[in-house]
Write an enzyme that holds these catalytic residues in place. Structure first.
Site, PDB file in Angstrom:
ATOM      1  N   ARG A  39      20.614 -29.365 -29.191  1.00 38.81           N
ATOM      2  CA  ARG A  39      19.578 -29.125 -29.731  1.00 38.81           C
ATOM      3  C   ARG A  39      18.887 -30.770 -29.942  1.00 38.81           C
ATOM      4  O   ARG A  39      17.444 -30.729 -30.012  1.00 38.81           O
ATOM      5  CB  ARG A  39      19.516 -28.398 -31.025  1.00 38.81           C
ATOM      6  CG  ARG A  39      19.580 -27.020 -30.949  1.00 38.81           C
ATOM      7  CD  ARG A  39      18.431 -26.433 -30.667  1.00 38.81           C
ATOM      8  NE  ARG A  39      17.368 -26.484 -31.973  1.00 38.81           N
ATOM      9  CZ  ARG A  39      16.286 -27.031 -32.083  1.00 38.81           C
ATOM     10  NH1 ARG A  39      15.776 -27.860 -31.269  1.00 38.81           N
ATOM     11  NH2 ARG A  39      15.547 -26.706 -33.221  1.00 38.81           N
ATOM     12  N   ASP A  76      14.417 -16.691 -28.094  1.00 39.66           N
ATOM     13  CA  ASP A  76      14.102 -16.332 -29.710  1.00 39.66           C
ATOM     14  C   ASP A  76      13.247 -14.905 -29.453  1.00 39.66           C
ATOM     15  O   ASP A  76      12.405 -14.805 -28.518  1.00 39.66           O
ATOM     16  CB  ASP A  76      13.351 -17.388 -30.340  1.00 39.66           C
ATOM     17  CG  ASP A  76      13.508 -17.136 -31.950  1.00 39.66           C
ATOM     18  OD1 ASP A  76      14.686 -17.352 -32.375  1.00 39.66           O
ATOM     19  OD2 ASP A  76      12.345 -16.503 -32.429  1.00 39.66           O
TER      20      ASP A  76
HETATM   21  O1  1CP Z   1      18.356 -24.915 -33.961  1.00 40.35           O
HETATM   22  C1  1CP Z   1      17.638 -24.453 -34.869  1.00 40.35           C
HETATM   23  O2  1CP Z   1      17.258 -24.644 -36.072  1.00 40.35           O
HETATM   24  C2  1CP Z   1      16.981 -22.861 -34.549  1.00 40.35           C
HETATM   25  C3  1CP Z   1      17.644 -21.701 -35.442  1.00 40.35           C
HETATM   26  C4  1CP Z   1      17.503 -20.536 -34.198  1.00 40.35           C
HETATM   27  C5  1CP Z   1      18.273 -20.062 -33.285  1.00 40.35           C
HETATM   28  C6  1CP Z   1      19.742 -20.539 -33.026  1.00 40.35           C
HETATM   29  C7  1CP Z   1      16.134 -19.856 -34.291  1.00 40.35           C
HETATM   30  C8  1CP Z   1      15.025 -19.840 -34.911  1.00 40.35           C
HETATM   31  N1  1CP Z   1      16.284 -18.810 -33.163  1.00 40.35           N
HETATM   32  C9  1CP Z   1      17.680 -19.064 -32.829  1.00 40.35           C
HETATM   33  C10 1CP Z   1      18.134 -18.168 -31.645  1.00 40.35           C
HETATM   34  C11 1CP Z   1      18.124 -16.843 -31.302  1.00 40.35           C
HETATM   35  N2  1CP Z   1      17.132 -16.032 -32.445  1.00 40.35           N
HETATM   36  C12 1CP Z   1      18.794 -15.997 -30.743  1.00 40.35           C
HETATM   37  C13 1CP Z   1      19.700 -16.294 -29.485  1.00 40.35           C
HETATM   38  C14 1CP Z   1      20.905 -16.949 -30.058  1.00 40.35           C
HETATM   39  C15 1CP Z   1      22.427 -16.023 -30.220  1.00 40.35           C
HETATM   40  O3  1CP Z   1      21.967 -14.770 -30.340  1.00 40.35           O
HETATM   41  O4  1CP Z   1      23.243 -16.464 -29.687  1.00 40.35           O
HETATM   42  C16 1CP Z   1      18.531 -14.716 -30.884  1.00 40.35           C
HETATM   43  C17 1CP Z   1      19.101 -13.468 -30.375  1.00 40.35           C
HETATM   44  C18 1CP Z   1      17.318 -14.553 -32.088  1.00 40.35           C
HETATM   45  C19 1CP Z   1      16.676 -13.530 -32.556  1.00 40.35           C
HETATM   46  C20 1CP Z   1      15.879 -13.603 -34.002  1.00 40.35           C
HETATM   47  N3  1CP Z   1      14.984 -14.829 -34.031  1.00 40.35           N
HETATM   48  C21 1CP Z   1      15.636 -12.507 -34.870  1.00 40.35           C
HETATM   49  C22 1CP Z   1      16.345 -11.409 -34.743  1.00 40.35           C
HETATM   50  C23 1CP Z   1      17.929 -11.540 -35.181  1.00 40.35           C
HETATM   51  C24 1CP Z   1      17.998 -11.457 -36.597  1.00 40.35           C
HETATM   52  O5  1CP Z   1      18.823 -12.230 -37.124  1.00 40.35           O
HETATM   53  O6  1CP Z   1      17.609 -10.720 -37.410  1.00 40.35           O
HETATM   54  C25 1CP Z   1      14.901 -13.259 -35.629  1.00 40.35           C
HETATM   55  C26 1CP Z   1      14.408 -12.336 -37.092  1.00 40.35           C
HETATM   56  C27 1CP Z   1      14.398 -14.547 -35.095  1.00 40.35           C
HETATM   57  C28 1CP Z   1      13.350 -15.135 -36.094  1.00 40.35           C
HETATM   58  C29 1CP Z   1      13.545 -16.547 -36.272  1.00 40.35           C
HETATM   59  N4  1CP Z   1      14.010 -17.692 -35.323  1.00 40.35           N
HETATM   60  C30 1CP Z   1      14.545 -18.907 -35.798  1.00 40.35           C
HETATM   61  C31 1CP Z   1      14.950 -18.498 -37.200  1.00 40.35           C
HETATM   62  C32 1CP Z   1      15.482 -19.344 -38.137  1.00 40.35           C
HETATM   63  C33 1CP Z   1      14.332 -17.173 -37.266  1.00 40.35           C
HETATM   64  C34 1CP Z   1      14.687 -16.112 -38.832  1.00 40.35           C
HETATM   65  C35 1CP Z   1      13.220 -16.571 -39.500  1.00 40.35           C
HETATM   66  C36 1CP Z   1      13.544 -16.010 -40.909  1.00 40.35           C
HETATM   67  O7  1CP Z   1      14.102 -16.514 -41.795  1.00 40.35           O
HETATM   68  O8  1CP Z   1      12.807 -14.939 -41.093  1.00 40.35           O
END
Ligand code: 1CP
Length: 350
Positions: A39, A76
């Site tokens: 990252r 994402d």
């Molecule tokens: O490096 C970082 O700080 C980024 C953190 C991060 C990551 C690793 C975000 C931001 N997105 C992701 C990748 C991601 N998101 C994946 C692929 C990784 C894997 O599964 O191996 C997937 C499938 C998602 C899906 C996602 N994004 C969801 C649904 C899943 C769930 O946990 O309910 C949701 C709600 C998001 C939004 C999102 N994107 C990122 C964050 C931190 C969030 C959550 C926001 C919140 O607090 O509501």
């Protein structure tokens, strides 16, 4: 490549396998030091998601470490809101922020037409990953559900109660349906394109469906998921690909979810897998459902809890082992290793 005979795809189709396949929601992510190192190469999160080589690199990282049965595309759910014209930034200590927020009819009308060309980078990542993946490892694609995407687009960030989208839903259900309709069309096109680009199964993340009443869940979330699955199953190019739906907090609505046309239902940790099996019958696979916080205990405890879930499901086909929600950033890696070891050495006569 045809992955129909892999453990995951067989289990999703409720066919017998030697043991439950395992993958972990959010398996590529912040609990892995190698992810944090990757990252650093592009600190802007959405820009990172637009780099197919880096997406491929981090998708492969958990597979290099653990004997997982599937890869999940690194991307994402917020790629769609961005393609519809919102600016998405990941802010320290806040999480994703989306601007300008959708708040009224004018802002819904101002959203861009959905254009798949803006998401070519996702399809390029799928192709890059498939080039690297071993033959026995299927690739999962995904999208947020229309309701979950609308929550972020209207709130403008994550939230505990999602006051803004729920207020709009209660005050102006017509406007809520207007944005959900637009999102359902976009999600269908996006998932169909992921399938054409090479994913072997898809998961629809309905992370916030569980904040709704039963009636509102049916009207504002599940009906749109049903419509997307229906369209995927009618399209000859996409119909053979298994669909997993995951509604966090949706364990009390399994009898509704089972009629959605999905192949599998993801369970959160509050739902008992043996009860779920009774409710959905034998033709729908179940995915889950270890509490992500259980991974903060010890390898011995984790091993016991994982075996309990496997035995509760019983000696039947159609169980995919997973957590009940995404893995948390501070999870000790040796505990993940213990979980994967337990599940991959579990035997059964399935
Ligand atoms: O490096 C970082 O700080 C980024 C953190 C991060 C990551 C690793 C975000 C931001 N997105 C992701 C990748 C991601 N998101 C994946 C692929 C990784 C894997 O599964 O191996 C997937 C499938 C998602 C899906 C996602 N994004 C969801 C649904 C899943 C769930 O946990 O309910 C949701 C709600 C998001 C939004 C999102 N994107 C990122 C964050 C931190 C969030 C959550 C926001 C919140 O607090 O509501």
């Amino acid at each position: 490549m045809n992955k129909a005979n892999t453990r995951l795809i067989k289990a999703l189709n409720c066919k017998p396998v030697d043991r439950p396949p395992i993958w972990i929601m959010r398996q590529a992510g912040r609990y892995l030091p190698e992810y944090l190192a990757s990252r650093k190469k592009i600190p802007n999160f959405m820009e990172f998601c637009k780099n197919p080589d880096l997406c491929c690199e981090v998708t492969m990282q958990p597979l290099t470490r653990f004997k997982l049965d599937a890869a999940i595309l690194f991307s994402d759910i917020l790629t769609i809101p961005e393609a519809l014209g919102q600016q998405v930034t990941l802010q320290p200590n806040i999480g994703p922020v989306l601007e300008p927020v959708v708040k009224d009819e004018a802002s819904i009308n101002n959203l861009a037409e959905f254009d798949l060309n803006k998401l070519t980078y996702v399809m390029d990542a799928i192709k890059a990953i498939n080039y690297e993946l071993p033959e026995n490892t299927p690739l999962l694609g995904f999208s947020g559900s229309p309701w979950t995407l609308a929550c972020y687009m209207i709130q403008g960030s994550g939230s505990k109660n999602f006051e803004s989208p729920k207020t709009l839903m209660y005050k102006r259900p017509d406007l809520m349906h207007k944005i959900l309709n637009k999102l359902a069309d976009a999600v269908y096109l996006y998932l169909a394109e992921q399938i054409k680009s090479g994913v072997d199964a898809i998961q629809i993340f309905d992370s916030w469906g569980g904040i709704l009443t039963h009636a509102d869940y049916l009207e504002f979330s599940l009906s749109y998921i049903n419509r997307i699955i229906d369209a995927l199953k009618k399209n000859p190019e996409t119909r053979g690909i298994p669909v997993i739906i995951f509604t966090k907090g949706g364990g009390q609505w399994l009898s509704d979810q089972k009629n959605s046309g999905c192949n599998a239902i993801g369970l959160d940790w509050m739902t008992e897998i043996n009860h779920a099996r009774k409710q959905v019958g034998d033709n729908i696979a179940l995915q889950g459902n270890l509490d992500p916080l259980a991974l903060f205990s010890s390898p011995e405890k984790i091993s016991k809890l994982a075996k309990d879930i496997i035995s509760k499901h019983g000696n039947k086909p159609g169980h995919i082992f997973n957590l009940g929600h995404g893995i948390l950033p501070k999870t000790p890696i040796e505990n993940v290793a213990a979980l994967v070891e337990t599940v991959t050495t579990a035997s059964s006569s399935r």
